[in-house]
Design a protein around this motif. Structure first.
Motif, PDB file in Angstrom:
ATOM      1  N   GLY A   1       0.609  -0.808   0.074  1.00 32.02           N
ATOM      2  CA  GLY A   1      -0.207  -0.205   0.272  1.00 32.02           C
ATOM      3  C   GLY A   1       0.427   1.636  -0.177  1.00 32.02           C
TER       4      GLY A   1
ATOM      5  N   GLN B   1      -4.728   4.902   7.601  1.00 32.85           N
ATOM      6  CA  GLN B   1      -3.431   3.785   7.714  1.00 32.85           C
ATOM      7  C   GLN B   1      -3.698   2.549   9.008  1.00 32.85           C
ATOM      8  OE1 GLN B   1      -1.127   2.392   5.602  1.00 32.85           O
ATOM      9  NE2 GLN B   1      -2.112   4.644   5.251  1.00 32.85           N
TER      10      GLN B   1
ATOM     11  N   SER C   1      -5.981   0.434   8.011  1.00 35.86           N
ATOM     12  CA  SER C   1      -5.482  -0.650   7.359  1.00 35.86           C
ATOM     13  C   SER C   1      -5.139  -2.111   7.375  1.00 35.86           C
ATOM     14  CB  SER C   1      -4.943  -0.084   5.984  1.00 35.86           C
ATOM     15  OG  SER C   1      -3.425   0.487   6.287  1.00 35.86           O
TER      16      SER C   1
ATOM     17  N   ALA D   1      -3.416  -3.814  -2.171  1.00 39.63           N
ATOM     18  CA  ALA D   1      -3.573  -2.973  -0.982  1.00 39.63           C
ATOM     19  C   ALA D   1      -3.580  -1.747  -0.921  1.00 39.63           C
ATOM     20  CB  ALA D   1      -2.236  -3.036   0.347  1.00 39.63           C
TER      21      ALA D   1
ATOM     22  N   HIS E   1      -6.190   0.959   2.619  1.00 43.10           N
ATOM     23  CA  HIS E   1      -7.245   0.550   2.288  1.00 43.10           C
ATOM     24  C   HIS E   1      -6.709  -0.857   2.452  1.00 43.10           C
ATOM     25  CE1 HIS E   1      -8.172   1.175  -1.735  1.00 43.10           C
ATOM     26  NE2 HIS E   1      -8.530   0.493  -1.695  1.00 43.10           N
ATOM     27  N   SER E   2      -7.230  -1.959   2.352  1.00 44.29           N
ATOM     28  CA  SER E   2      -7.095  -3.539   2.843  1.00 44.29           C
ATOM     29  C   SER E   2      -8.001  -3.843   1.872  1.00 44.29           C
ATOM     30  CB  SER E   2      -6.149  -4.382   4.186  1.00 44.29           C
ATOM     31  OG  SER E   2      -5.112  -3.040   3.639  1.00 44.29           O
TER      32      SER E   2
ATOM     33  N   TRP F   1     -11.071  -3.630   4.837  1.00 48.65           N
ATOM     34  CA  TRP F   1     -10.960  -3.250   6.058  1.00 48.65           C
ATOM     35  C   TRP F   1      -9.887  -1.788   5.666  1.00 48.65           C
ATOM     36  CZ3 TRP F   1      -8.613  -7.224   4.807  1.00 48.65           C
ATOM     37  CH2 TRP F   1      -7.182  -7.470   4.579  1.00 48.65           C
ATOM     38  N   GLY F   2      -9.944  -0.892   7.406  1.00 47.44           N
ATOM     39  CA  GLY F   2      -8.643   0.302   6.346  1.00 47.44           C
ATOM     40  C   GLY F   2      -9.707   1.725   6.729  1.00 47.44           C
ATOM     41  N   ARG F   3      -9.584   2.536   5.834  1.00 50.72           N
ATOM     42  CA  ARG F   3     -10.648   3.113   4.984  1.00 50.72           C
ATOM     43  C   ARG F   3     -11.866   2.899   4.566  1.00 50.72           C
ATOM     44  NH1 ARG F   3      -7.541   7.810   1.770  1.00 50.72           N
ATOM     45  NH2 ARG F   3      -7.217   8.620   3.705  1.00 50.72           N
TER      46      ARG F   3
END
Length: 307
Positions: free
Chosen positions: A146, A176, A179, A195, A199-200, A212-214
């Motif tokens: 990412g 961050q 993520s 990535a 986000h992931s 998941w993440g942002r």
């Protein structure tokens, strides 16, 4: 970047010459072109200022669009160029590091990042240290880079994440950090990872996407179809973890851009969600990508499909 032809050569577009981007001139000598006679390439990865190619022999080649003038980062070290590499990944959206998955199942990063020093002070609470013992154990199957975080897919179907972003705002730090907080749903039966900037994504065996993440918007950021001329109905609202219902089944492949998620569905149809950019409504699918697609990819402000 793309691999083309029976000799499996690499092509890049648009070409960036030594004068740099319009309005951002660079001194001569701050660009190194693609090596001549680069053939038998099996994988490619595009970073902000560098390009990577993995050859059939397992050797990695790197060239640059913008040199730092530091030989420690302008050229790959011998222990990477001489290693037998299985997969490569280049950081997205302005970060400069790369990841290398070796044939023995271990993971290297270059340039190396000392997480305990780079993220000093109060920022240490927003990172996850690199799990060196696990990443050198030979248990890694795939990698994804990412902006400031890394993902590794283990052979047992589990996702491991590390890194983090120093950031400038509380919101940026929080996004961050999230993520790299792998949810329970991505702790088994994962077949692919991707990535983005913060986000992931993980693709499960049953064709479901876990994110998941942002949080990425599932609609058009408040704009209506009439306002942006999309010529069709907007995507359905988001399901679990913000993943649209269209991506909760039948997904064959995933890719992540800076703030977008791209999926390839059964029948060769592309589905995209995420944040749009001024003048670019990235989650509108053109007719050409509604069927027959066999591959997908994403960058900072674009995505592409191969038919």
């Amino acid at each position: 970047m793309a691999i083309y032809g029976p000799e499996r050569r690499v092509i890049e577009w648009p070409r960036i010459n030594e004068t740099g981007f319009p309005g951002y001139p660079r001194p001569n000598g701050t660009y190194r072109d693609q090596p001549p006679n680069l053939t038998n390439v099996t994988a490619i990865a595009a970073g902000q200022s560098h390009s990577l190619a993995l050859r059939k022999s397992g050797r990695v080649v790197m060239w640059t669009r913008r040199l730092t003038g530091d030989n420690r980062t302008d050229y790959l070290p011998n222990f990477i160029t001489r290693a037998t590499v299985k997969a490569i990944a280049a950081a997205k959206g302005g970060s400069t590091f790369s990841m290398f998955l070796l044939k023995n199942g271990s993971v290297l990063e270059w340039p190396p990042r000392n997480y305990s020093e780079i993220y000093s002070g109060n920022f240490t609470t927003w990172i996850v240290p690199r799990p060196d013992a696990l990443l050198m154990s030979g248990s890694v199957k795939a990698i994804a880079a990412g902006y400031e975080h890394c993902l590794a897919l283990l052979k047992n179907g589990t996702v491991v994440a590390w890194g983090g972003k120093r950031g400038t705002t509380q919101a940026g730090l929080s996004a961050q950090f999230k993520s790299i907080q792998v949810p329970a749903a991505a702790q088994a039966n994962v077949t692919a990872i991707a990535a983005g900037m913060a986000h992931s994504l993980a693709l499960l065996k049953n064709g479901t996407v876990v994110a998941w993440g942002r949080a990425l918007p599932a609609g058009y950021n408040g704009a209506t179809c009439a306002a942006i001329g999309c010529g069709g109905a907007p995507p359905p609202p988001g399901g679990p973890n913000g993943v649209p219902y269209a991506a909760l089944s039948g997904v064959k492949a995933i890719s992540a851009g800076q703030n977008i998620a791209v999926t390839l569905l059964t029948g060769g149809r592309v589905f995209v969600w995420g944040q749009t950019t001024t003048g670019l409504v990235l989650n509108i699918i053109p007719p050409e990508a509604q069927s027959g697609v066999v591959g997908i990819g994403a960058g900072s402000f674009w995505w592409m499909a191969i038919k």
